[in-house]
Design an enzyme around this catalytic site. Structure first.
Site, PDB file in Angstrom:
ATOM      1  N   LYS A 113       0.840  -1.205   0.000  1.00 18.58           N
ATOM      2  CA  LYS A 113       0.000   0.000   0.000  1.00 18.58           C
ATOM      3  C   LYS A 113       0.869   1.246   0.000  1.00 18.58           C
ATOM      4  CE  LYS A 113       0.878   1.566   4.316  1.00 18.58           C
ATOM      5  NZ  LYS A 113       1.471   2.885   4.611  1.00 18.58           N
ATOM      6  N   ASP A 169      -2.474  -1.710  10.836  1.00 22.14           N
ATOM      7  CA  ASP A 169      -2.661  -1.722   9.389  1.00 22.14           C
ATOM      8  C   ASP A 169      -3.332  -2.997   8.881  1.00 22.14           C
ATOM      9  OD1 ASP A 169      -1.606   0.760   8.834  1.00 22.14           O
ATOM     10  OD2 ASP A 169       0.409   0.019   8.382  1.00 22.14           O
TER      11      ASP A 169
END
Length: 295
Positions: free
Chosen positions: A12, A138
């Site tokens: 990401k 996360d």
């Protein structure tokens, strides 16, 4: 009955990263726009008759025991559901390590998904996300993937319209950055500016790439760049060679640049390589679609 499966764990970037405040419990409250990219690690999970978790990786410096998030993710579900069989995990990494791209969190997320599927635990995606946050803030996002607004400590997620297609150049300099160091030295209550996260979400809703690039911002650069000036040099080279905008991802040190086409991104990547600023360089795209809902 399926005895093994293969999965992809995608990296990401942060299109926007703001820190609202430092909470009394020591955690930082954030507001971030997260975007999955097409660079991924590959994992193969295989059942074993004998109990225990065995991890193998292509990087000799990575731990293969409880210090590895994939081990802990597997252990979490195997223990909770009293599974007597063991598990072998083969992890092939391409996402740069300790790079601000949530590679370890994404690997752990893939293992949670894989163990759930392999052992037919029938946990929902929300159930996996609730368990994942105990391992890392996360991980719920890495289970959800795509384009999302993350709030709280990163675990409060809101799905956003997908990022328009474009070329994204990733470049990681040959340094490591401690997330603990970055947050520990961040002056959250006296930041000189804050990225326009609300404007970023509006640009995504409009499908405006120029609106997105105009609002890229990451407050953690205020700590990481002074400590590692080569990050700014990478940003400058990208901007001077066709990037619409460039930004450090997460706590760094990976920098990404957004380009309108792959060819321009490739030329900028070659400039970075010839200047010796980075060796791990990839041209990727936003990843928003999961075919047939599978990983």
């Amino acid at each position: 009955m399926r005895e093994e499966l293969s999965l992809r764990a995608y990296g990401k970037i942060n299109l926007g990263l703001d820190v609202i405040r430092k909470r009394p419990d020591g955690y930082h409250e954030v507001k971030m726009v997260m975007q999955t990219v097409s660079l991924y690690d590959s994992l193969r999970l295989k059942k074993k008759e004998e109990p225990g978790i065995e991890v193998r990786t292509n990087l000799p410096f990575l731990p293969t025991g409880p210090d590895n998030l994939v081990y802990r993710a597997a252990e979490l579900l195997l223990k909770e559901f009293g599974i007597g069989e063991g598990l072998f995990i083969d992890l092939y990494k391409k996402i740069p390590v300790a790079a601000g791209m949530a590679g370890g969190s994404s690997d752990a997320a893939a293992v949670l998904v894989g163990v759930n599927r392999l052992f037919k635990l029938r946990l929902s995606r929300i159930g996996l996300m609730e368990r994942g946050v105990s391992l890392g803030a996360d991980i719920p996002y890495c289970i959800m993937r795509g384009t999302a607004l993350a709030e709280g400590i990163g675990e409060k997620l809101t799905k956003l319209p997908p990022m328009p297609d474009c070329a994204i150049l990733l470049a990681k300099p040959p340094i490591s950055v401690s997330t603990r160091f970055v947050y520990g030295n961040l002056r959250a209550d006296s930041l000189p500016w804050h990225p326009d996260i609300d404007g970023m979400t509006e640009a995504l809703a409009e499908g405006s790439l120029s609106g997105i690039t105009a609002r890229l911002g990451n407050v953690l650069e205020t700590v990481t760049i002074p400590a590692h000036p080569q990050i700014q040099k990478i940003k400058d080279v990208m901007s001077e060679n066709g990037a619409e905008a460039a930004l450090m991802s997460g706590s760094g040190p990976t920098v990404f640049g957004i380009f309108k086409d792959k060819e321009t991104a490739g030329r900028a990547g070659r400039k970075l390589r010839s200047a010796g600023l980075a060796k791990q360089i990839y041209t990727v795209r936003p990843f928003n679609v999961c075919r047939n809902g599978r990983r």
